[in-house]
Design an enzyme around this catalytic site. Structure first.
Site, PDB file in Angstrom:
ATOM      1  N   LYS B  76       0.784  -1.318   0.159  1.00 60.65           N
ATOM      2  CA  LYS B  76      -0.023   0.049   0.039  1.00 60.65           C
ATOM      3  C   LYS B  76       0.959   1.412   0.071  1.00 60.65           C
ATOM      4  O   LYS B  76       1.953   1.290   0.498  1.00 60.65           O
ATOM      5  CB  LYS B  76      -0.663  -0.037   1.312  1.00 60.65           C
ATOM      6  CG  LYS B  76      -2.034   1.229   1.444  1.00 60.65           C
ATOM      7  CD  LYS B  76      -2.822   0.902   2.642  1.00 60.65           C
ATOM      8  CE  LYS B  76      -3.938   2.161   2.673  1.00 60.65           C
ATOM      9  NZ  LYS B  76      -4.732   1.823   4.025  1.00 60.65           N
ATOM     10  N   SER B 151      -9.851   1.835   3.063  1.00 62.87           N
ATOM     11  CA  SER B 151      -8.709   2.837   2.179  1.00 62.87           C
ATOM     12  C   SER B 151      -7.951   1.905   1.473  1.00 62.87           C
ATOM     13  O   SER B 151      -7.288   2.389   0.436  1.00 62.87           O
ATOM     14  CB  SER B 151      -8.286   3.880   3.034  1.00 62.87           C
ATOM     15  OG  SER B 151      -7.463   3.094   4.021  1.00 62.87           O
ATOM     16  N   SER B 175     -10.092  -0.438   7.291  1.00 65.39           N
ATOM     17  CA  SER B 175      -9.594  -0.304   5.919  1.00 65.39           C
ATOM     18  C   SER B 175      -8.706  -1.240   5.101  1.00 65.39           C
ATOM     19  O   SER B 175      -8.249  -1.338   4.020  1.00 65.39           O
ATOM     20  CB  SER B 175      -8.424   0.862   6.147  1.00 65.39           C
ATOM     21  OG  SER B 175      -9.101   2.167   5.983  1.00 65.39           O
TER      22      SER B 175
END
Lengths: 95, 484
Positions: B76, B151, B175
């Site tokens: 990420k 997210s 997330s």
């Protein structure tokens, strides 16, 4: 909780965020809606409840006060928008 | 090749069916073929990935057999990667080349994993749909008009579409788990403190936690084995021994007590999703587990409490972005205040600005007790609910999200509706517990996630419980059409 535009202007100033006049109305309404959601907290009886600052109730670990980092000023300053002779440059603050 | 698990691929590498260079090349080919439509990656590191793969091949030939050696993964874009752009999904950091590696990234590098690139995300991890990225929305491989969740939506869609074997994510209010549920993959948010936050760009420091996003629970165990552990550079890192997560995967489930919170089923939950959850629970009872109805009475207070704690911490953490030391700077500032205000006003997107302002307000003079202190007290109540529950049960189960993946644009105009989609995941972060999402029976062709919540540091138990279901069912092995 309903905020006024002037409240939002004050909050934006405290947060050092430029909010344009065009955005102000929508931001005021969004923030008011979020605060309405947040106010559901009032339904909870928290009399005598300790605030929880850490999920595991741990206390902050301390380490020896000794330098562990190397000087990487040149590397870090290579990322900066504007530097000069090892200093970060900003608009003049002292006349 | 791209439908295989970490252990299957590791075996293929060891016996010489293919090399890491070949494997990496095949994933890079898929990324270049599909990233235009999915937008899962912000940065692809073709050259360095192939170099790492060559090194991994040499180590494999020399007889090394670490589980992730030569396996292509993605990080990420919230994890700092030395020499590689680390944007956190923000215009603010669009020009930021991280000068060092996050602890998690170093650990994966040492393990010999190959980094394919950095995945898309909601700006500064604030969002539940990945629509808040400066780099545009990510698409769900199961239905391109749907969001992948957020997210960590880029990581979730990349794993689901076979654009990496596994990926890292972070979870502050859901997330990792919610995008895992929306994309039909396995996601694990470890206990707060289990995985180092060093070099993981901070959003809400008392809630943030990194974890794996994978095709299977077994893969999650292999990934967590690398990520977990004490790191003195993270002041809230937990100094606890790391168990052998793979070793616990065979444990029998007979006698396992599964707590089913009455607040999580029924009520506002979609009936079809409830049916999927019940089907999975029935599968567990067939394996010898026992269902126990429990109550988490403060469930409804989770979202309101979170939207004080998280914004308050975010307003403090994001004050470092000042247009002076790194990141975006506005053009022609007329004075220092103008420099701060316009750099931040232009560099941050709308959701980040909303949360900074909510946090600033909640922490401002005269409001602290009513908001932040009150929220910290309710956080205690929510945490106590779980403590009580875990006296009676071994693991808690329910839905990960109240719906399947919603459409891109469907909720983006209404922040509060968006916030409520995290109702089942948020309390887990407030309490600091480990939580997991695994795929169960889809609804209308879209994935559904079963959430598993464990007691502190019981990731091994969660992984075992998840793995057993994946041994008995094949919901986790479904592949989205067009990405087979």
């Amino acid at each position: 909780m309903s905020l006024e535009r002037s409240d939002v202007e004050k909050i934006a100033h405290l947060a050092r965020l430029a909010v344009s006049d065009d955005e102000l109305e929508a931001v005021t309404s969004d923030l008011s809606n979020i605060l309405n959601l947040v106010e559901q907290m009032e339904t909870a009886d928290t009399e005598g409840v300790e605030p929880m600052a850490h999920p595991l109730h741990m206390t902050q670990r301390l380490r020896e006060d000794e330098a562990t980092e190397q000087d990487q000023r040149n590397l870090f300053q290579s990322l900066a928008p504007l530097t000069d002779e090892g200093l970060y440059l900003v608009p003049r603050v002292i006349e | 090749m791209h439908n295989k698990t970490i252990s299957e691929l590791a075996l293929g590498l060891r016996v010489g069916d293919f090399t890491s260079v070949e494997l990496t090349r095949s994933y890079l080919d898929r990324v270049s073929k599909f990233n235009n439509e999915l937008n899962s990656y912000i940065t692809v590191c073709e050259e360095s990935a192939l170099q790492s793969a060559e090194i991994a091949d040499r180590r494999i030939r020399a007889g090394e057999a670490e589980p992730l050696l030569g396996i292509p993964i993605a990080h990420k874009d919230i994890f700092c990667t030395e020499g590689v752009k680390t944007s956190c999904g923000s215009k603010m950091l669009d020009n930021f080349i991280a000068p060092y590696d996050a602890h998690v990234v170093s650990l994966f590098n040492q393990s010999g994993a190959v980094m394919l690139g950095k995945t898309n995300m909601d700006e500064f991890a604030m969002g539940s749909s990945n629509e808040n990225s400066y780099y545009g929305p990510v698409h769900n491989p199961w239905k391109l008009e749907a969001v992948p969740g957020g997210s960590s939506g880029g990581s979730a869609s990349a794993v689901a579409a076979g654009l990496c074997v596994a990926a890292t994510g972070t979870d502050t209010g859901g997330s990792i788990r919610q995008p895992a549920a929306f994309c039909g993959i396995t996601g694990l948010k470890p206990t707060y403190g289990r995985v180092s936050r060093y070099g993981m760009i901070a959003f809400a420091s008392s809630l943030d936690q990194g974890g794996p996003m994978t095709r299977t629970a077994e893969d999650a165990a292999a990934m967590l084995q690398v990520m977990a552990g004490f790191d003195p550079r993270d002041s809230t890192s937990a100094d606890q021994p790391v168990p052998d997560y793979m070793a616990g995967l065979g444990n029998d489930l007979s006698g396992l007590r599964i707590g089913v919170p009455k607040e999580y089923l029924g009520g506002g939950l979609d009936a079809d999703i409830e049916a999927s959850i019940q089907l999975a629970l029935a599968e567990y009872t067939r394996m010898g587990a026992e269902l126990v109805e429990i109550s988490l009475p403060n469930t409804q207070l989770g979202v309101p409490t979170y939207y004080v704690v998280a914004p308050a911490e975010c307003s403090s953490n994001l004050s470092r972005f000042d247009g002076v030391r790194y990141g975006y700077r506005c053009s022609d500032p007329k004075d220092l205040e103008d420099l701060y205000k316009r750099s931040r006003g232009e560099g941050f997107g709308p959701e980040v600005k909303r949360r900074i302002m909510i946090g600033t307000y909640a922490l401002s003079a005269g409001y602290y007790d009513a908001y932040y202190l009150k929220a910290q007290k309710i956080r205690h109540l929510i945490s106590d609910d779980f403590r009580e529950a875990f006296k009676k049960v071994d693991v808690i189960m329910g839905p990960t999200a109240p719906s399947t993946a919603f459409g891109i644009g469907e909720k983006s105009d209404d922040p509060v509706t968006m916030y409520l989609s995290d109702i089942y995941t948020i309390a887990v972060n407030l309490a600091g517990l480990p939580g997991m999402s695994i795929p169960v029976k889809p609804v209308g062709g879209m994935p559904v996630g079963l959430q598993l919540i464990g007691n502190y540091f019981e990731e091994a138990k969660l992984l075992n419980v998840a793995h057993r279901l994946q041994q008995e069912t094949d919901w986790h092995s479904a592949t989205p059409a067009g990405f087979e």
